[in-house]
Design an enzyme around this catalytic site. Structure first.
Site, PDB file in Angstrom:
ATOM      1  N   GLY A   1      61.827  47.104  77.639  1.00 11.14           N
ATOM      2  CA  GLY A   1      62.202  46.191  78.740  1.00 11.14           C
ATOM      3  C   GLY A   1      63.468  46.628  79.452  1.00 11.14           C
TER       4      GLY A   1
ATOM      5  N   SER B   1      64.444  52.504  75.727  1.00  8.89           N
ATOM      6  CA  SER B   1      63.675  53.051  76.843  1.00  8.89           C
ATOM      7  C   SER B   1      63.011  51.896  77.597  1.00  8.89           C
ATOM      8  CB  SER B   1      62.605  54.015  76.331  1.00  8.89           C
ATOM      9  OG  SER B   1      61.602  53.274  75.657  1.00  8.89           O
ATOM     10  N   LYS B   2      62.248  52.244  78.611  1.00  9.89           N
ATOM     11  CA  LYS B   2      61.550  51.232  79.423  1.00  9.89           C
ATOM     12  C   LYS B   2      60.643  50.350  78.565  1.00  9.89           C
ATOM     13  CE  LYS B   2      61.710  52.894  84.043  1.00  9.89           C
ATOM     14  NZ  LYS B   2      61.479  54.222  84.539  1.00  9.89           N
ATOM     15  N   ARG B   3      60.084  50.967  77.539  1.00  5.44           N
ATOM     16  CA  ARG B   3      59.215  50.276  76.596  1.00  5.44           C
ATOM     17  C   ARG B   3      59.860  48.993  76.040  1.00  5.44           C
ATOM     18  NH1 ARG B   3      58.572  52.105  71.573  1.00  5.44           N
ATOM     19  NH2 ARG B   3      60.105  53.722  71.972  1.00  5.44           N
TER      20      ARG B   3
END
Ligand code: GLU
Length: 283
Positions: A205, A201-203
């Site tokens: 990067g 996920s965006k978490r």
């Protein structure tokens, strides 16, 4: 002839996972001097995101992942799907319920295939396959129906897609059998995970491919990095250009382990490619 397809649903801006699927299909097609088809699977009207189709096209174009022939959009082919749904109703394989058309797989069926990723045998019992819809009450086909009708009509030889679709494959095999069609080969790519081994996920990067472009990442680095997410020759070599990947890519070298996305590795590769391109410019 090998013919594969990338079949995105326009439900968001492509991230590294679905772009890798497109890229592996492309590499496989070009390695085998086959064709790579782009088919927009836009039959789930509620989930369509404005601008998603444009973003898909822009990303493929930027990366140099060129599709063969004309772009296909499933929403342009609704009458065709209805004809095939009717065939299944006539054969009493499908039934109507609440305005939709459904299929219930007979419990005693068994579905089996050798997946091209890892050559592993995957099997499902009919009793474990949920009853499913093939035509919604709004007259639109579901993914399952439209996907296999098109794969058949477009003479797709290999379906290369994320492993989240494995549980759909017995439904598809039942549809192939019901129409008396030959199924394609299947290759399910292990899902990419973050460094903590949870779903990417965006978490971690991970961003949309357009975000990477905006931040100055080179397409050479992204392509090279995507290849490393699941494909490897069993050597230490890490730097590959698009042309080299086309020469080398085979499904037997796709790993069964989940690849881990590490943004530091992508940054490192980006540096390598920036320097290499700068050197070529000086020469
Ligand atoms: N439309 C599906 C998707 O969004 C395609 C899956 C497949 O390749 O069969 O990924």
């Amino acid at each position: 002839m090998v013919r594969v397809r990338f079949a995105p649903s326009p439900t968001g801006i492509p991230h590294i996972g679905n772009t890798r699927t497109a890229f592996f299909n492309y590499l496989f097609a070009k390695h085998n001097k086959g064709e790579f088809i782009l088919r927009i699977e836009d039959t789930d009207k509620k989930r369509i995101v404005k601008g998603a189709e444009e973003a898909i096209l822009e990303i493929l174009e930027w990366l140099g992942i060129k599709y063969d022939g004309k772009l296909i959009r499933q929403s342009d082919r609704l009458d065709l799907y209805k004809k095939y749904v009717q065939e299944l109703l006539d054969k009493k394989i499908a039934h109507k319920k609440e305005g939709a058309v459904w299929i219930k797989v007979p419990e005693d069926k068994k579905f089996e295939w050798i997946d091209k990723v890892g050559q592993k045998k995957i099997s499902f019992a009919g009793k474990d396959v949920d009853e499913f819809v093939i035509l919604k009450s709004d007259g639109y086909p579901t993914y399952h129906l439209a996907n296999i009708v098109d794969d058949h009509l477009m003479e797709i030889t290999h379906v290369i897609r994320g492993e989240e679709w494995i549980s759909s494959t017995p439904k598809h095999l039942y549809l192939y059998e019901s129409f008396d069609w030959e199924p394609p080969q299947f290759a399910h790519l292990p899902v990419i995970l973050g460094t903590d081994r949870s779903k990417l996920s965006k978490r971690h990067g991970a961003q949309s491919i357009l975000d990477y472009r905006e931040k100055g990442y080179l397409k050479e680095a992204l392509l090279n990095y995507m290849a490393m997410l699941g494909w490897n020759l069993g050597s230490d070599r890490e730097i590959f250009s698009m042309d080299e990947l086309i020469k080398l890519f085979e499904l037997k070298d796709v790993n069964t382990a989940n690849p881990i996305f590490d943004v530091k590795k992508l940054e490192w590769l980006n540096g390598v490619w920036i320097r290499s391109i700068a050197e070529q410019d000086i020469k």
